[in-house]
Design a protein around this motif. Structure first.
Motif, PDB file in Angstrom:
ATOM      1  N   UNK A 247       0.811  -1.222   0.000  1.00  0.00           N
ATOM      2  CA  UNK A 247       0.000   0.000   0.000  1.00  0.00           C
ATOM      3  C   UNK A 247       0.842   1.268   0.000  1.00  0.00           C
ATOM      4  N   UNK A 248       1.923   1.313   0.790  1.00  0.00           N
ATOM      5  CA  UNK A 248       2.679   2.559   0.917  1.00  0.00           C
ATOM      6  C   UNK A 248       3.363   2.952  -0.392  1.00  0.00           C
ATOM      7  N   UNK A 249       4.137   2.078  -1.030  1.00  0.00           N
ATOM      8  CA  UNK A 249       4.772   2.526  -2.294  1.00  0.00           C
ATOM      9  C   UNK A 249       3.756   2.874  -3.372  1.00  0.00           C
ATOM     10  N   UNK A 250       2.780   1.996  -3.589  1.00  0.00           N
ATOM     11  CA  UNK A 250       1.811   2.260  -4.655  1.00  0.00           C
ATOM     12  C   UNK A 250       0.976   3.490  -4.329  1.00  0.00           C
ATOM     13  N   UNK A 251       0.502   3.584  -3.090  1.00  0.00           N
ATOM     14  CA  UNK A 251      -0.337   4.716  -2.715  1.00  0.00           C
ATOM     15  C   UNK A 251       0.410   6.037  -2.747  1.00  0.00           C
ATOM     16  N   UNK A 252       1.634   6.058  -2.213  1.00  0.00           N
ATOM     17  CA  UNK A 252       2.397   7.307  -2.179  1.00  0.00           C
ATOM     18  C   UNK A 252       2.836   7.740  -3.570  1.00  0.00           C
ATOM     19  N   UNK A 253       3.299   6.800  -4.376  1.00  0.00           N
ATOM     20  CA  UNK A 253       3.701   7.156  -5.736  1.00  0.00           C
ATOM     21  C   UNK A 253       2.501   7.585  -6.578  1.00  0.00           C
ATOM     22  N   UNK A 254       1.358   6.955  -6.342  1.00  0.00           N
ATOM     23  CA  UNK A 254       0.145   7.390  -7.052  1.00  0.00           C
ATOM     24  C   UNK A 254      -0.239   8.805  -6.660  1.00  0.00           C
ATOM     25  N   UNK A 255      -0.108   9.105  -5.361  1.00  0.00           N
ATOM     26  CA  UNK A 255      -0.429  10.461  -4.901  1.00  0.00           C
ATOM     27  C   UNK A 255       0.521  11.490  -5.499  1.00  0.00           C
ATOM     28  N   UNK A 256       1.813  11.165  -5.563  1.00  0.00           N
ATOM     29  CA  UNK A 256       2.784  12.097  -6.145  1.00  0.00           C
ATOM     30  C   UNK A 256       2.496  12.325  -7.623  1.00  0.00           C
ATOM     31  N   UNK A 270      -9.223   9.988 -12.535  1.00  0.00           N
ATOM     32  CA  UNK A 270      -8.403   8.892 -12.009  1.00  0.00           C
ATOM     33  C   UNK A 270      -8.540   8.760 -10.490  1.00  0.00           C
ATOM     34  N   UNK A 271      -8.608   9.894  -9.786  1.00  0.00           N
ATOM     35  CA  UNK A 271      -8.683   9.823  -8.326  1.00  0.00           C
ATOM     36  C   UNK A 271      -9.968   9.171  -7.843  1.00  0.00           C
ATOM     37  N   UNK A 272     -11.149   9.514  -8.380  1.00  0.00           N
ATOM     38  CA  UNK A 272     -12.360   8.797  -7.934  1.00  0.00           C
ATOM     39  C   UNK A 272     -12.327   7.307  -8.228  1.00  0.00           C
ATOM     40  N   UNK A 273     -11.747   6.935  -9.384  1.00  0.00           N
ATOM     41  CA  UNK A 273     -11.652   5.508  -9.702  1.00  0.00           C
ATOM     42  C   UNK A 273     -10.771   4.793  -8.687  1.00  0.00           C
ATOM     43  N   UNK A 274      -9.677   5.434  -8.291  1.00  0.00           N
ATOM     44  CA  UNK A 274      -8.798   4.839  -7.293  1.00  0.00           C
ATOM     45  C   UNK A 274      -9.495   4.715  -5.943  1.00  0.00           C
ATOM     46  N   UNK A 319      -3.824  -8.800  -0.720  1.00  0.00           N
ATOM     47  CA  UNK A 319      -5.170  -8.283  -0.961  1.00  0.00           C
ATOM     48  C   UNK A 319      -5.484  -7.142   0.005  1.00  0.00           C
ATOM     49  N   UNK A 320      -5.045  -7.263   1.241  1.00  0.00           N
ATOM     50  CA  UNK A 320      -5.264  -6.183   2.200  1.00  0.00           C
ATOM     51  C   UNK A 320      -4.518  -4.922   1.784  1.00  0.00           C
ATOM     52  N   UNK A 321      -3.317  -5.091   1.239  1.00  0.00           N
ATOM     53  CA  UNK A 321      -2.576  -3.931   0.750  1.00  0.00           C
ATOM     54  C   UNK A 321      -3.290  -3.226  -0.381  1.00  0.00           C
ATOM     55  N   UNK A 322      -3.882  -3.997  -1.282  1.00  0.00           N
ATOM     56  CA  UNK A 322      -4.672  -3.393  -2.363  1.00  0.00           C
ATOM     57  C   UNK A 322      -5.860  -2.628  -1.790  1.00  0.00           C
ATOM     58  N   UNK A 323      -6.475  -3.193  -0.764  1.00  0.00           N
ATOM     59  CA  UNK A 323      -7.652  -2.561  -0.179  1.00  0.00           C
ATOM     60  C   UNK A 323      -7.343  -1.214   0.457  1.00  0.00           C
ATOM     61  N   UNK A 330      -5.242   8.762  -1.398  1.00  0.00           N
ATOM     62  CA  UNK A 330      -6.156   9.896  -1.379  1.00  0.00           C
ATOM     63  C   UNK A 330      -5.719  10.963  -0.380  1.00  0.00           C
ATOM     64  N   UNK A 331      -5.410  10.529   0.842  1.00  0.00           N
ATOM     65  CA  UNK A 331      -5.005  11.507   1.862  1.00  0.00           C
ATOM     66  C   UNK A 331      -3.664  12.143   1.520  1.00  0.00           C
ATOM     67  N   UNK A 332      -2.713  11.354   1.044  1.00  0.00           N
ATOM     68  CA  UNK A 332      -1.409  11.921   0.672  1.00  0.00           C
ATOM     69  C   UNK A 332      -1.540  12.878  -0.497  1.00  0.00           C
ATOM     70  N   UNK A 333      -2.415  12.558  -1.455  1.00  0.00           N
ATOM     71  CA  UNK A 333      -2.631  13.455  -2.589  1.00  0.00           C
ATOM     72  C   UNK A 333      -3.197  14.796  -2.128  1.00  0.00           C
ATOM     73  N   UNK A 334      -4.151  14.752  -1.211  1.00  0.00           N
ATOM     74  CA  UNK A 334      -4.715  16.004  -0.694  1.00  0.00           C
ATOM     75  C   UNK A 334      -3.669  16.824   0.044  1.00  0.00           C
ATOM     76  N   UNK A 335      -2.831  16.154   0.814  1.00  0.00           N
ATOM     77  CA  UNK A 335      -1.801  16.874   1.578  1.00  0.00           C
ATOM     78  C   UNK A 335      -0.749  17.460   0.643  1.00  0.00           C
ATOM     79  N   UNK A 336      -0.291  16.678  -0.319  1.00  0.00           N
ATOM     80  CA  UNK A 336       0.721  17.177  -1.263  1.00  0.00           C
ATOM     81  C   UNK A 336       0.146  18.309  -2.096  1.00  0.00           C
TER      82      UNK A 336
END
Length: 461
Positions: A247-256, A270-274, A319-323, A330-336
């Motif tokens: 979750x952390x690498x995929x989520x953070x890189x997606x947010x960046x 893209x963000x709503x789909x994610x 699977x939990x990481x994907x979830x 989302x939260x990292x994207x808003x903060x960045x």
């Protein structure tokens, strides 16, 4: 009757607001303009509405809370002497039978003439009390509203009263949240203390065997119960670490990418789909893990010579990481995205590249929010149950092999409390001990995260 009370109070409050505002406007017109009023006309309207609604709602809430107790006492006094002399438990059964008959159900055991008469008395008292309380609520809504309407003058400090009332309401809401948290902690703590009176704390924290079930034979290992929590927490940490590695690498890189590189159009869809991933029920993820991911991992392991369990920590963690990707993304994207553009412009003005600006300026500035999103994701991973049950199993194995079956704290809590359980055995009380230890662990995790955030925040402020 009670179904009409709330709409009546709401309509009367709206009328009080309208009349109060109208009276304030009239006073202002007669006194030389709005500047002569201490507060705005809307403040006077809100003041009148509060005075109208608050007493009525308080009476209504108190009656809802004490209604059953008051009517039950009155009905008990109407019972014959032989029924009143029953024990507390037997009398409770009689009252339950009276209520069943009163509500149109069927009685049993004591369904005699006395119980039938008590049921009629219960209905009469309920109807009379409903009418009485409805009348009191309406009177309590009208009379204070009229008094507040008469007190409206140009010198009335309506704004101060409204703001003080609003602050008191917010304090009450905060108090409810705090008291609820305190109640949860104390309820878990008291039951955990009862558990530790039977099982030593050191055996629970440092024990390597978890078998709370009572065995059928004395010679079995779990005949007296084994309550070592190390395997349970080891499985929890193993699955959580696997999930966060996804979750952390995929989520953070997606947010960046969404915040710094993607076009506004791409980011818009893209963000709503994610974020749809966060709305999928966990049982669906559990089915996906059990029917697709776990067999795939097992087949790949067999093809490469590894021994893979049919239920593995790797399947549940992936699977939990994907979830929980949306929690990080989302939260990292808003903060960045909230980092001031002036910081980026200053970095570009000093000759930094886009990548260097993101690495040395944007990410450090947004680090507190990023840490918060990661912490939320960790809490979500630790608290997940359904995916672990369906993909990782229930076996409390002390293993850090991601290809083996493990279990987590939440799964064991659910397992121990399923069905009709008596809260006087170590087996059941062990669930509260696990909950308390999990609470302490997450609290320490929060403290560490706050220290990290405070350290970097001081550096960039």
């Amino acid at each position: 009757m009670f179904s009409y009370i709330t709409p009546c109070v709401l309509l009367l409050s709206i009328a009080a607001y309208y009349l109060g505002t109208r009276r304030a406007n009239s006073i202002a017109a007669a006194s030389g303009g709005m500047k002569e009023l201490h507060s705005l006309p809307t403040h006077y309207g809100v003041f009148t509405a509060i005075c109208s609604a608050a007493p009525a709602l308080i009476i209504f809430a108190l009656w809802i809370f004490f209604e059953d107790k008051i009517i039950s006492v009155l009905v008990t006094r109407s019972l014959p002497a032989d029924l009143q002399q029953l024990s507390a438990n037997e009398l409770t059964l009689v009252l339950n039978e009276v209520k069943n008959i009163a509500y149109g159900g069927f009685g049993a055991g004591h369904s005699g003439e006395a119980v039938q008469a008590a049921a009629k008395t219960y209905n009469l008292l309920s109807e009379f009390a409903s009418n009485l309380v409805a009348g009191l609520v309406i009177v309590a809504c009208i009379v204070p509203g009229c008094i507040a309407y008469k007190k409206i003058t140009k010198d009335l400090r309506a704004r101060n009263i409204v703001e003080t009332t609003g602050m008191a309401f917010l304090i009450c809401c905060s108090g409810v949240a705090i008291l609820t948290t305190l109640g949860i902690v104390l309820s878990v703590l008291f039951e955990a203390i009862r558990f530790f009176q039977s099982v030593p704390l050191t055996d629970f924290i440092f024990g390597l065997d978890w078998s709370p079930q009572t065995a059928m034979r004395v010679d079995q290992a779990g005949s007296s119960g084994a309550f070592g929590a190390v395997p349970v927490f080891a499985g929890t940490l193993l699955i959580a670490v696997i999930a966060m590695m996804v979750a952390i690498p995929i989520g953070l890189l997606s947010a960046i990418y969404l915040s710094e590189y993607a076009s506004p159009t791409f980011r818009t869809w893209a963000k709503p789909i994610l974020e749809i991933l966060a709305g999928i029920p966990t049982v669906v993820y559990g089915f996906f893990a059990a029917l697709t991911v776990a067999p795939l991992i097992r087949d790949l392991g067999s093809a490469t010579g590894f021994t893979v369990s049919s239920e593995s920590a790797l399947a549940a963690g992936l699977v939990m990481g994907i979830m929980i990707i949306p929690f990080v993304s989302s939260l990292s994207d808003d903060v960045i995205h909230a980092v001031p553009q002036s910081m980026r412009d200053g970095s570009f003005g000093l000759g930094a590249t886009h990548f260097e600006t993101i690495r040395y300026v944007v990410i450090p500035a947004a680090l507190p929010g990023i840490v918060g999103s990661i912490l939320l994701a960790v809490s979500r991973a630790i608290g997940e149950t359904m995916i672990v049950v369906m993909a990782a199993g229930l076996s409390a194995n002390l293993s850090f092999n991601p290809l083996s079956a493990v279990t987590t704290v939440t799964v064991q809590i659910v397992t121990l409390l399923v069905g009709d359980q008596e809260f006087d055995s170590p087996k059941t009380l062990a669930a509260f001990a696990l909950g308390l230890l999990l609470f302490v662990f997450t609290l320490l995790l929060n403290v560490i995260a706050l220290r990290v955030v405070r350290k970097y925040r001081e550096q960039y402020e």
